[in-house]
Scaffold this motif. Structure first.
Motif, PDB file in Angstrom:
ATOM      1  N   UNK A  11       4.317  23.288 -45.088  1.00  0.00           N
ATOM      2  CA  UNK A  11       4.319  22.130 -44.195  1.00  0.00           C
ATOM      3  C   UNK A  11       4.928  20.885 -44.835  1.00  0.00           C
ATOM      4  N   UNK A  12       5.321  20.951 -46.076  1.00  0.00           N
ATOM      5  CA  UNK A  12       5.995  19.819 -46.710  1.00  0.00           C
ATOM      6  C   UNK A  12       7.518  19.980 -46.691  1.00  0.00           C
ATOM      7  N   UNK A  13       7.988  21.087 -46.163  1.00  0.00           N
ATOM      8  CA  UNK A  13       9.415  21.364 -46.177  1.00  0.00           C
ATOM      9  C   UNK A  13      10.124  20.751 -44.983  1.00  0.00           C
ATOM     10  N   UNK A  14      11.367  20.402 -45.181  1.00  0.00           N
ATOM     11  CA  UNK A  14      12.255  20.202 -44.055  1.00  0.00           C
ATOM     12  C   UNK A  14      13.036  21.499 -43.899  1.00  0.00           C
ATOM     13  N   UNK A  15      13.190  21.924 -42.683  1.00  0.00           N
ATOM     14  CA  UNK A  15      13.794  23.224 -42.422  1.00  0.00           C
ATOM     15  C   UNK A  15      14.862  23.107 -41.354  1.00  0.00           C
ATOM     16  N   UNK A  16      15.649  24.154 -41.259  1.00  0.00           N
ATOM     17  CA  UNK A  16      16.695  24.141 -40.248  1.00  0.00           C
ATOM     18  C   UNK A  16      17.235  25.519 -39.998  1.00  0.00           C
ATOM     19  N   UNK A  17      17.874  25.646 -38.871  1.00  0.00           N
ATOM     20  CA  UNK A  17      18.658  26.825 -38.531  1.00  0.00           C
ATOM     21  C   UNK A  17      20.108  26.379 -38.381  1.00  0.00           C
ATOM     22  N   UNK A  30      17.358  21.109 -36.891  1.00  0.00           N
ATOM     23  CA  UNK A  30      16.823  20.623 -38.158  1.00  0.00           C
ATOM     24  C   UNK A  30      15.491  19.955 -37.846  1.00  0.00           C
ATOM     25  N   UNK A  31      14.481  20.238 -38.653  1.00  0.00           N
ATOM     26  CA  UNK A  31      13.160  19.728 -38.312  1.00  0.00           C
ATOM     27  C   UNK A  31      12.261  19.669 -39.533  1.00  0.00           C
ATOM     28  N   UNK A  32      11.212  18.885 -39.385  1.00  0.00           N
ATOM     29  CA  UNK A  32      10.203  18.794 -40.418  1.00  0.00           C
ATOM     30  C   UNK A  32       9.101  19.809 -40.140  1.00  0.00           C
ATOM     31  N   UNK A  33       8.809  20.664 -41.080  1.00  0.00           N
ATOM     32  CA  UNK A  33       7.766  21.665 -40.876  1.00  0.00           C
ATOM     33  C   UNK A  33       6.392  21.023 -40.752  1.00  0.00           C
ATOM     34  N   UNK A  34       6.271  19.805 -41.228  1.00  0.00           N
ATOM     35  CA  UNK A  34       5.019  19.087 -41.093  1.00  0.00           C
ATOM     36  C   UNK A  34       4.924  18.285 -39.810  1.00  0.00           C
ATOM     37  N   UNK A  35       5.998  18.340 -39.023  1.00  0.00           N
ATOM     38  CA  UNK A  35       6.020  17.589 -37.778  1.00  0.00           C
ATOM     39  C   UNK A  35       6.646  16.216 -37.958  1.00  0.00           C
ATOM     40  N   UNK A  36       7.030  15.596 -36.883  1.00  0.00           N
ATOM     41  CA  UNK A  36       7.543  14.243 -36.921  1.00  0.00           C
ATOM     42  C   UNK A  36       9.026  14.115 -36.696  1.00  0.00           C
TER      43      UNK A  36
END
Length: 123
Positions: free
Chosen positions: A30-36, A50-56
């Protein structure tokens, strides 16, 4: 260190749906930024989401907005890309990527990449 493993690729007909999965290991999910991201034959790699796995924060590329949706299961450290109303131009190698922090949310921010999964869409 983050390890990423994509799955769920395969052939699909235009108009159909398919879900891709990306399991992450090695860091606090949940601290990662992730993307496809995806790369079609003969074209440059482009951002799907592109998104924040922790939300936001979440971003969808214009080509997929309204058709693709990202979700996640924190208990499984897995993110999903649900793709609907697929078109032949969605044919590409799809990559999952991650990084500890992102500033621009562009491809250059991401240091960890999966091996990719091929998704051909037939007309």
């Amino acid at each position: 260190q983050v390890q990423l493993k994509e799955s769920g690729g395969g052939s699909v007909q235009a108009g159909g749906s398919l879900r891709l999965s990306c399991e992450a290991s090695g860091d606090t999910f949940t601290e990662l930024c992730m993307g496809w991201f995806r790369q079609a034959p003969g074209k440059e790699r482009e951002t799907v989401t592109a998104f924040s796995a922790g939300g936001g924060y979440i971003y969808y590329g214009e080509a997929v907005k309204g058709r693709f949706t990202v979700s996640q299961d924190n208990g499984k450290n897995t993110v999903y890309l649900q793709r609907t109303n697929l078109k032949p131009e969605d044919t590409a190698m799809y990559y999952c990527a991650a990084e500890a922090s992102c500033s621009t949310w562009s491809q250059s921010d991401y240091g960890y990449w999966g091996q990719g999964t091929q998704v051909p869409v037939s007309s």
